[in-house]
Design an enzyme around this catalytic site. Structure first.
Site, PDB file in Angstrom:
ATOM      1  N   TYR A   1      35.031 -35.938  -7.133  1.00 18.61           N
ATOM      2  CA  TYR A   1      34.240 -37.157  -7.370  1.00 18.61           C
ATOM      3  C   TYR A   1      35.052 -38.190  -8.141  1.00 18.61           C
ATOM      4  O   TYR A   1      35.109 -39.371  -7.756  1.00 18.61           O
ATOM      5  CB  TYR A   1      32.963 -36.804  -8.134  1.00 18.61           C
ATOM      6  CG  TYR A   1      32.115 -38.001  -8.480  1.00 18.61           C
ATOM      7  CD1 TYR A   1      31.417 -38.692  -7.489  1.00 18.61           C
ATOM      8  CD2 TYR A   1      32.005 -38.442  -9.803  1.00 18.61           C
ATOM      9  CE1 TYR A   1      30.627 -39.787  -7.811  1.00 18.61           C
ATOM     10  CE2 TYR A   1      31.220 -39.533 -10.126  1.00 18.61           C
ATOM     11  CZ  TYR A   1      30.538 -40.201  -9.132  1.00 18.61           C
ATOM     12  OH  TYR A   1      29.761 -41.288  -9.453  1.00 18.61           O
TER      13      TYR A   1
ATOM     14  N   LYS B   1      36.531 -41.915  -6.925  1.00 22.77           N
ATOM     15  CA  LYS B   1      36.262 -43.151  -7.664  1.00 22.77           C
ATOM     16  C   LYS B   1      37.564 -43.874  -8.015  1.00 22.77           C
ATOM     17  O   LYS B   1      37.647 -45.110  -7.933  1.00 22.77           O
ATOM     18  CB  LYS B   1      35.464 -42.851  -8.934  1.00 22.77           C
ATOM     19  CG  LYS B   1      34.007 -42.528  -8.719  1.00 22.77           C
ATOM     20  CD  LYS B   1      33.221 -43.766  -8.302  1.00 22.77           C
ATOM     21  CE  LYS B   1      31.731 -43.516  -8.304  1.00 22.77           C
ATOM     22  NZ  LYS B   1      30.956 -44.738  -7.977  1.00 22.77           N
TER      23      LYS B   1
END
Length: 203
Positions: free
Chosen positions: A31, A35
């Protein structure tokens, strides 16, 4: 404005001070890596097109309908099952929806924000046990906290394949927002305790 995650800088601040806006990215999970890639892609677009980009790196966000870890923690507290987190004395930065909206408005109205990356929080760092105690008091619930050694929690997490979840519960993750406050002329208007009261009063 792109809402990123403080995880871009790493997954904890154990044995060091809070994350700074000058720290080099060191994402540890998929994750956070995604990002960080999105941040870089947007910055490249900005250089080519002149599009103004502001990156906000967030810790855990809490609000009335907040998903993720906060929702799971609230559900656990309301279930009234005993929670073995009493010995967790870490420090974790949070940000409430009210303060997040406020800092976003400052970014929109501040010409100096363009092209910069900001770290944001309520500036009230709490341990997991303190956060649970705050929520229990606001809801008028008796405490269901008890303590078992953290190494036992980690061992249980290892057995059940929940190492990441246990790490998030036990590790510290603090943020220094002094740069954000200086550039945006901003400071959190709502304390974490008041922010929690606002979202929990109708539950």
């Amino acid at each position: 404005i792109f809402l990123s995650t403080i995880g871009v800088l790493g997954d904890n601040t154990n044995n060091r001070g809070p994350f700074l806006h000058t720290d080099k990215p060191n994402p540890k999970n998929e994750y956070a890596i995604s990002k960080y890639k999105a941040e870089n892609a947007l910055l490249k677009i900005s250089k080519k097109t002149g599009l103004e980009i502001v990156i906000i790196r967030l810790p855990l966000v809490y609000g009335e309908h907040a998903p993720g870890n906060f929702k799971r923690l609230l559900k656990l507290i309301k279930s009234r099952v005993p929670m073995p987190f009493g010995y967790i004395k870490n420090k974790r930065s949070l940000i409430g929806v009210d303060n997040l909206i406020d800092v976003l408005m400052h970014c929109i109205n501040c010409p100096e924000a363009a092209g910069k990356t900001f770290l944001v929080s309520d500036s009230d760092d709490l341990s997991v046990s303190s956060l649970i105690n705050h929520i229990e008091k606001i809801l008028g619930l008796s405490s269901r906290l008890y303590g078992i050694p953290i190494f036992v929690l980690k061992f249980i997490g290892y057995i059940f394949g929940k190492q990441d979840e246990v790490s998030k519960l036990t590790n510290s993750l603090q943020i220094d927002i002094s740069y954000t406050k200086k550039i945006l002329n901003w400071s959190p208007k709502v304390s974490t305790q008041e922010g929690l009261k606002r979202i929990l009063k109708n539950l």
